[in-house]
Scaffold this motif. Sequence first.
Motif, PDB file in Angstrom:
ATOM      1  N   GLU A  75       0.988  -1.165   0.056  1.00 27.03           N
ATOM      2  CA  GLU A  75      -0.109  -0.087  -0.047  1.00 27.03           C
ATOM      3  C   GLU A  75       0.882   1.157  -0.156  1.00 27.03           C
ATOM      4  O   GLU A  75       0.500   2.311  -0.655  1.00 27.03           O
ATOM      5  CB  GLU A  75      -1.065  -0.077   1.251  1.00 27.03           C
ATOM      6  N   LYS A  78       2.295   1.820  -3.300  1.00 27.62           N
ATOM      7  CA  LYS A  78       1.247   2.272  -4.352  1.00 27.62           C
ATOM      8  C   LYS A  78       0.989   4.122  -3.947  1.00 27.62           C
ATOM      9  O   LYS A  78       0.786   4.762  -5.183  1.00 27.62           O
ATOM     10  CB  LYS A  78      -0.025   1.847  -4.167  1.00 27.62           C
ATOM     11  N   GLN A  86      -2.416   0.581 -10.623  1.00 24.96           N
ATOM     12  CA  GLN A  86      -2.936  -0.396  -9.882  1.00 24.96           C
ATOM     13  C   GLN A  86      -3.223  -1.662 -10.558  1.00 24.96           C
ATOM     14  O   GLN A  86      -3.272  -2.598  -9.947  1.00 24.96           O
ATOM     15  CB  GLN A  86      -4.255   0.299  -9.263  1.00 24.96           C
ATOM     16  N   SER A  87      -3.584  -1.530 -11.880  1.00 28.28           N
ATOM     17  CA  SER A  87      -3.968  -2.658 -12.414  1.00 28.28           C
ATOM     18  C   SER A  87      -2.642  -3.726 -12.867  1.00 28.28           C
ATOM     19  O   SER A  87      -2.999  -4.934 -12.791  1.00 28.28           O
ATOM     20  CB  SER A  87      -4.275  -2.397 -14.098  1.00 28.28           C
ATOM     21  N   ASP A  90      -3.169  -5.876  -9.672  1.00 20.09           N
ATOM     22  CA  ASP A  90      -4.482  -6.885  -9.911  1.00 20.09           C
ATOM     23  C   ASP A  90      -3.947  -7.998 -10.883  1.00 20.09           C
ATOM     24  O   ASP A  90      -4.328  -9.147 -10.599  1.00 20.09           O
ATOM     25  CB  ASP A  90      -5.526  -5.933 -10.736  1.00 20.09           C
TER      26      ASP A  90
END
Length: 111
Positions: A75, A78, A86-87, A90
């Motif tokens: 986190e 980021k 962010q992808s 993911d």
Amino acid sequence: MSDPSSPRLYADDRGVWREDKPGYPFGIEWNEIYRIGGYKLDCVTEIDTVLEIDFEYGEFVELNSTWDGFDSVVETIKSKVEGIDQSRFDQLAASSPGDHPVSIWERATTR
């Protein structure tokens, strides 16, 4: 409960740190990060996520999802690394052991 022999991970205003032995951290400062990548590792009883945070000249700091502080460090990464997508995290979460590593971020070159 976490394994006391596992490293402790944390991030602060200076960078990302891995402490294998209490009181002896090593890591990478934010401005030294050249590349961030990750992959899934089959550890027989569980699947771990591994992040590799690279220096420009080949050395890296490895972070494992089973170690204390991993989620908090992710986190912080980021929020601290400019231009991170962010992808890509993911995509890493959706990957499986044996898949190619996911390139999460790389410093833009200005040469």
